[in-house]
Design an enzyme around this catalytic site. Sequence first.
Site, PDB file in Angstrom:
ATOM      1  N   SER A  98       0.813  -1.223   0.000  1.00  0.00           N
ATOM      2  CA  SER A  98       0.000   0.000   0.000  1.00  0.00           C
ATOM      3  C   SER A  98       0.845   1.272   0.000  1.00  0.00           C
ATOM      4  O   SER A  98       1.568   1.516  -0.937  1.00  0.00           O
ATOM      5  CB  SER A  98      -0.955  -0.046   1.204  1.00  0.00           C
ATOM      6  OG  SER A  98      -1.815   1.040   1.178  1.00  0.00           O
ATOM      7  N   ASP A 241      -2.456   6.499  -3.427  1.00  0.00           N
ATOM      8  CA  ASP A 241      -1.399   5.854  -2.653  1.00  0.00           C
ATOM      9  C   ASP A 241      -0.830   4.706  -3.498  1.00  0.00           C
ATOM     10  O   ASP A 241      -1.228   4.514  -4.652  1.00  0.00           O
ATOM     11  CB  ASP A 241      -1.911   5.387  -1.280  1.00  0.00           C
ATOM     12  CG  ASP A 241      -2.781   4.154  -1.357  1.00  0.00           C
ATOM     13  OD1 ASP A 241      -3.529   4.024  -2.341  1.00  0.00           O
ATOM     14  OD2 ASP A 241      -2.721   3.298  -0.444  1.00  0.00           O
ATOM     15  N   ASP A 243      -1.140   1.502  -3.782  1.00  0.00           N
ATOM     16  CA  ASP A 243      -1.986   0.478  -4.408  1.00  0.00           C
ATOM     17  C   ASP A 243      -3.322   1.045  -4.876  1.00  0.00           C
ATOM     18  O   ASP A 243      -4.241   0.295  -5.229  1.00  0.00           O
ATOM     19  CB  ASP A 243      -2.171  -0.743  -3.496  1.00  0.00           C
ATOM     20  CG  ASP A 243      -2.896  -0.432  -2.209  1.00  0.00           C
ATOM     21  OD1 ASP A 243      -2.882   0.746  -1.793  1.00  0.00           O
ATOM     22  OD2 ASP A 243      -3.486  -1.349  -1.622  1.00  0.00           O
ATOM     23  N   ASP A 245      -5.949   2.420  -3.599  1.00  0.00           N
ATOM     24  CA  ASP A 245      -7.274   2.304  -2.978  1.00  0.00           C
ATOM     25  C   ASP A 245      -7.671   3.611  -2.300  1.00  0.00           C
ATOM     26  O   ASP A 245      -8.838   3.832  -2.009  1.00  0.00           O
ATOM     27  CB  ASP A 245      -7.362   1.102  -2.007  1.00  0.00           C
ATOM     28  CG  ASP A 245      -6.357   1.131  -0.885  1.00  0.00           C
ATOM     29  OD1 ASP A 245      -5.423   1.964  -0.920  1.00  0.00           O
ATOM     30  OD2 ASP A 245      -6.497   0.308   0.043  1.00  0.00           O
TER      31      ASP A 245
HETATM   32 MG    MG Z   1      -3.587   1.527   0.062  1.00  0.00          MG
END
Ligand code: MG
Length: 455
Positions: A98, A241, A243, A245
């Site tokens: 992440s 960010d 990844d 999400d």
């Molecule tokens: Mg994330």
Amino acid sequence: MISRKLFGTNGIRGTVNEELTPEMAVKISSAIGTYFRTRRLLVGHDARTSGQMFADAVISALNAAGCDVFFAGMASTPALQFAVKNHGFDGGVIITASHNPPEYNGIKVIWSDGVEISHDKEIEIEDIYFSGKTQLAKWDKLGMKRELAGVNEEYREAIKKHVKIAKISSKHFHVVIDAANSVGGLASPILLRELGCRVTSINANIDGTFPGRPPEPRPENLKDIAIMVKALGADLGVAFDGDADRSIFIGETGEVYWGDKTFAIIEKSFLTDNPGSKIVTPVSSSTLVKDVADANGGEIIWTKVGSVTVSETMKETGAKLGGEENGGVFYGPHQSVRDGAMTTALILDIMAKTGKKLTELVAEQPQYFIEKGKVKCPEDKKEKLLAKFKSQVKSLKTSTVDGVKIWFDDKSAILVRPSGTEPVFRLYAEAKSQKRALDLVKKYCSTLNKILKVL
Ligand code: MG
């Protein structure tokens, strides 16, 4: 250091080849494969330099446990979560750390509905891992690996169903995207072009060393995009960010807005269309989120901090919208997980519908001043300190869902919470004036220190 307990707040994380090695990834995935037995699982990874290496280790161990694996390659976490649900997989494994620095990677386990597995299921996997009771399939029962193409395309098509494309297109928005050199650059730039926007990208080249900026979209990491949005006269900026999400938005003036301000815009629009709805948010969110619910006939459900808790609470209560102050928005009609590209499409949909700029939409909201503080506290005293503090403030209007949150009659509030990663208590105050927020932090830092002295 990864020891006795494998899973943290969002899966398993560690520094590559120190805390998390391919050998460990094999062992962890053997436990995951043993847990899922002979099921069909999806595997994918973000743009980190170690992504492919860990994917190979994870897939090999899952196949050895008898699980068939469909490999999606590189994609954002929400795109992979959507694919798990959309294709009816029994679960999935996402290799990502992440927003952590580039030297980290991690393993997230996804359930068939696309949401990260619950804490109970994590404990079952940990039990298999630490007891060494992993099972290997016989030579004629090994799982197969297949490629799954088109995950990003399906994901874009799914998001487009939830917004008014013609209306957005008619506005010819110019949007700057900062993809953090990771998977945020795979779906969103094309999605926004398909929504009729003119897209300028920065940090859109995939590079797991994250040369453009750190993968955490904090205001101090978003100076380049802020300058660019203003200089180009763009309508909006969005930064993801690592990844993708979470999404943080930048107004046309170059101002970076923290997540609860943009979540409140989505919340207001959602409640206008769906009166009486439940809204799920952690106690770390601003009172702004409650104000918007009160003014628009919504009901707030406060939860512990953590995205999995928000998703699970949405499932349990049937709520269709959730949001976090860090830029995570959970739009249930699409999927009940954080989703950066979906959030971006929703913001554009609202800008198109209202004809208002992001700065105008933010300016319409109640304004709060935020102050933060921390108090050092040894790990072994955290529990006692929290218990004593709770008993001292119990006559006030509080929530003890996670730490202690106190609401005051003048619309100010403070959250006092032990850190999960450092020997400190963190304090977050908000109020209608900077002075009041600062006074609250000072007052409660002093209260905590006084209790600590006699513990
Ligand atoms: Mg994330």
